[in-house]
Motif scaffolding. Structure first.
Motif, PDB file in Angstrom:
ATOM      1  N   ASP A 169     102.945  65.033 102.265  1.00 56.73           N
ATOM      2  CA  ASP A 169     103.615  64.200 103.262  1.00 56.73           C
ATOM      3  C   ASP A 169     104.580  63.267 102.556  1.00 56.73           C
ATOM      4  OD1 ASP A 169     102.190  65.349 105.295  1.00 56.73           O
ATOM      5  OD2 ASP A 169     100.718  63.734 105.457  1.00 56.73           O
ATOM      6  N   VAL A 170     105.780  63.122 103.105  1.00 52.89           N
ATOM      7  CA  VAL A 170     106.799  62.249 102.533  1.00 52.89           C
ATOM      8  C   VAL A 170     107.164  61.199 103.575  1.00 52.89           C
ATOM      9  CG1 VAL A 170     109.042  62.098 101.411  1.00 52.89           C
ATOM     10  CG2 VAL A 170     107.687  64.196 101.194  1.00 52.89           C
ATOM     11  N   TYR A 171     106.916  59.933 103.243  1.00 54.52           N
ATOM     12  CA  TYR A 171     107.202  58.839 104.167  1.00 54.52           C
ATOM     13  C   TYR A 171     108.494  58.146 103.767  1.00 54.52           C
ATOM     14  CZ  TYR A 171     106.908  54.328 106.521  1.00 54.52           C
ATOM     15  OH  TYR A 171     107.190  53.213 107.265  1.00 54.52           O
ATOM     16  N   ASP A 172     109.439  58.051 104.727  1.00 50.03           N
ATOM     17  CA  ASP A 172     110.706  57.360 104.519  1.00 50.03           C
ATOM     18  C   ASP A 172     110.630  55.997 105.200  1.00 50.03           C
ATOM     19  OD1 ASP A 172     113.314  56.404 104.466  1.00 50.03           O
ATOM     20  OD2 ASP A 172     114.190  58.388 104.710  1.00 50.03           O
ATOM     21  N   PRO A 173     110.575  54.899 104.431  1.00 52.61           N
ATOM     22  CA  PRO A 173     110.413  53.574 105.051  1.00 52.61           C
ATOM     23  C   PRO A 173     111.631  53.120 105.841  1.00 52.61           C
ATOM     24  CG  PRO A 173     110.828  53.332 102.712  1.00 52.61           C
ATOM     25  CD  PRO A 173     110.654  54.808 102.966  1.00 52.61           C
ATOM     26  N   TYR A 174     112.794  53.703 105.564  1.00 49.20           N
ATOM     27  CA  TYR A 174     114.007  53.254 106.237  1.00 49.20           C
ATOM     28  C   TYR A 174     114.070  53.735 107.677  1.00 49.20           C
ATOM     29  CZ  TYR A 174     115.244  52.229 101.428  1.00 49.20           C
ATOM     30  OH  TYR A 174     115.225  51.751 100.146  1.00 49.20           O
ATOM     31  N   GLN A 177     109.317  57.192 109.234  1.00 46.18           N
ATOM     32  CA  GLN A 177     108.879  58.514 109.644  1.00 46.18           C
ATOM     33  C   GLN A 177     108.278  59.277 108.473  1.00 46.18           C
ATOM     34  OE1 GLN A 177     112.196  60.572 111.416  1.00 46.18           O
ATOM     35  NE2 GLN A 177     111.910  59.621 113.430  1.00 46.18           N
ATOM     36  N   PHE A 178     107.302  60.136 108.794  1.00 37.20           N
ATOM     37  CA  PHE A 178     106.739  61.057 107.826  1.00 37.20           C
ATOM     38  C   PHE A 178     107.380  62.429 107.986  1.00 37.20           C
ATOM     39  CE2 PHE A 178     103.190  58.137 107.182  1.00 37.20           C
ATOM     40  CZ  PHE A 178     102.894  58.361 105.842  1.00 37.20           C
ATOM     41  N   GLN A 179     107.652  63.071 106.871  1.00 33.54           N
ATOM     42  CA  GLN A 179     108.062  64.470 106.860  1.00 33.54           C
ATOM     43  C   GLN A 179     106.954  65.270 106.194  1.00 33.54           C
ATOM     44  OE1 GLN A 179     111.371  65.323 104.307  1.00 33.54           O
ATOM     45  NE2 GLN A 179     111.501  67.476 104.892  1.00 33.54           N
ATOM     46  N   ILE A 180     106.542  66.361 106.805  1.00 36.98           N
ATOM     47  CA  ILE A 180     105.463  67.175 106.265  1.00 36.98           C
ATOM     48  C   ILE A 180     106.050  68.360 105.519  1.00 36.98           C
ATOM     49  CG2 ILE A 180     103.441  68.569 106.808  1.00 36.98           C
ATOM     50  CD1 ILE A 180     103.053  66.862 109.286  1.00 36.98           C
ATOM     51  N   LEU A 181     105.705  68.460 104.228  1.00 31.88           N
ATOM     52  CA  LEU A 181     106.058  69.635 103.429  1.00 31.88           C
ATOM     53  C   LEU A 181     104.769  70.397 103.170  1.00 31.88           C
ATOM     54  CD1 LEU A 181     108.536  68.131 100.795  1.00 31.88           C
ATOM     55  CD2 LEU A 181     109.089  69.338 102.898  1.00 31.88           C
ATOM     56  N   GLY A 182     104.583  71.480 103.871  1.00 28.77           N
ATOM     57  CA  GLY A 182     103.352  72.240 103.745  1.00 28.77           C
ATOM     58  C   GLY A 182     103.597  73.684 103.431  1.00 28.77           C
ATOM     59  N   TYR A 183     102.539  74.460 103.596  1.00 33.16           N
ATOM     60  CA  TYR A 183     102.618  75.886 103.286  1.00 33.16           C
ATOM     61  C   TYR A 183     103.615  76.599 104.201  1.00 33.16           C
ATOM     62  CZ  TYR A 183     101.452  80.822 103.200  1.00 33.16           C
ATOM     63  OH  TYR A 183     101.543  82.180 103.138  1.00 33.16           O
ATOM     64  N   SER A 184     104.375  77.512 103.614  1.00 37.30           N
ATOM     65  CA  SER A 184     105.260  78.377 104.378  1.00 37.30           C
ATOM     66  C   SER A 184     105.293  79.746 103.711  1.00 37.30           C
ATOM     67  CB  SER A 184     106.681  77.800 104.448  1.00 37.30           C
ATOM     68  OG  SER A 184     107.561  78.721 105.074  1.00 37.30           O
ATOM     69  N   ALA A 185     105.183  80.785 104.533  1.00 37.95           N
ATOM     70  CA  ALA A 185     105.285  82.145 104.002  1.00 37.95           C
ATOM     71  C   ALA A 185     106.701  82.449 103.527  1.00 37.95           C
ATOM     72  CB  ALA A 185     104.862  83.149 105.073  1.00 37.95           C
TER      73      ALA A 185
END
Length: 334
Positions: A169-174, A177-185
């Motif tokens: 998970d990547v949280y941008d304080p500006y 919001q959280f961006q989810i980087l997870g598994y992808s085929a």
């Protein structure tokens, strides 16, 4: 200074002189101290150490130890301390194995303790806390067993990267919001594994992500878009020696070192405009032949003279000089 499962060692990087203080059930060397997990150098010149049995202090000048444990007011110290963190105000915090987070109040050499509440929604959600980090704003972040957080990292843009068994998970304080980087085929759109064990931001601000199944993913960001590059384990000239990644580090020349479950790979990436890299494996053999005596390494440290120090499992400390010469430091228990 090197903390280990048996005690504390001091290695003089120039002369090679080694001295060790070992846990001996309180008889003479280190009273009731074993499994040193972390330590901090205090302003007084003494070391504060996190151990399996509480908090310990070492005076390098007098070569004396003393301990603080449950009988001194440290909450549940018998189950150990995972790490020590000093915030920007100079306050020390302890990440505890089974009692959450403890703040040290007053003199760090003779502190009193405040345990943070563990009840939600205003407390720590887990009794086991592994890591403490601080935002530039002064906000403290706690990585805990709840969700299995392996790494917390703040990048050069103040984004928070949270790695664990759930992906990244990547949280941008500006934008809050959280961006989810997870598994992808699809390897162009995500990660090959959700179990993330290592994070590193290199000198080009690319993020290196280690996992337990395939190896490493490198994320480059440009114009708000991510490009994913994958370095997998295998037998080819561009592959890692093992898919399980424990640590990712970078030396003074910009080379990336990948500590895996069965050896270390060195990656050189001279042209950062494309992902054309070379990879080599640090050879295993005898130290006299300037090789590592074991493929099992816990961590790597580069000192001010650019010597590399390899903390191994069972073979002590290996020093590699800039010319490639290796030497071994071991302290035999008697």
């Amino acid at each position: 200074y090197v903390g280990s499962s048996a005690g504390l060692s001091r290695i003089h990087s120039q002369t090679g002189e080694v001295k060790g203080w070992w846990y001996t059930d309180g008889s003479d060397s280190i009273p009731s101290i074993y499994s040193i997990r972390d330590f901090e150098l205090l302003d007084t010149g003494e070391f504060m150490m996190a151990t399996d049995d509480g908090l310990a202090y070492f005076n390098p000048e007098k070569e004396t130890f003393r301990t603080i444990s449950a009988k001194d007011g440290l909450p549940d110290a018998g189950n150990g301390i995972e790490s020590i963190f000093r915030d920007s105000s100079g306050t020390y915090w302890l990440a505890m194995s089974s009692s959450g987070v403890v703040q040290l109040l007053g003199d760090p050499l003779q502190p009193t303790f405040r345990q943070l509440p563990q009840q939600e929604p205003n407390g720590i959600p887990s009794q086991t806390v592994y890591e403490i980090l601080e935002y530039p704003s002064g906000t403290l972040l706690f990585g805990s067993h709840e969700g299995i957080v392996h790494n917390l990292y703040i990048d050069n843009e103040n984004r928070l990267w949270v790695a664990g068994n759930f992906g990244l998970d990547v949280y941008d304080p500006y934008v809050n919001q959280f961006q989810i980087l997870g598994y992808s085929a699809d390897p162009t759109k995500g990660l090959p594994s959700n179990t993330i064990t290592a994070l590193h931001e290199d000198n080009t601000v690319a993020i290196w992500i280690g996992n337990t199944e395939t190896g490493v993913t490198v994320v480059q960001q440009k114009n708000g878009k991510e490009t994913f590059h994958h370095i997998n384990a295998g037998d080819g000239p561009k592959n890692l020696v093992n898919p399980v990644v424990f640590e990712i580090s970078e030396d003074n020349d910009g080379a990336i070192y990948i500590v895996t479950g069965n050896g270390i790979n060195k990656i050189v990436w001279p042209d950062k405009t494309n992902f054309n890299y070379t990879i080599s494996t640090i050879p295993i053999g005898s130290v006299e032949e300037n090789k590592l005596p074991t493929p099992y390494v816990n961590s790597i440290h580069e000192d001010a003279q650019h010597n590399k120090w390899f903390a191994t499992h069972g073979k002590g400390i290996i020093k590699q000089e800039s010319n490639g010469k290796m030497s071994q430091f071991r302290y035999e228990l008697r």
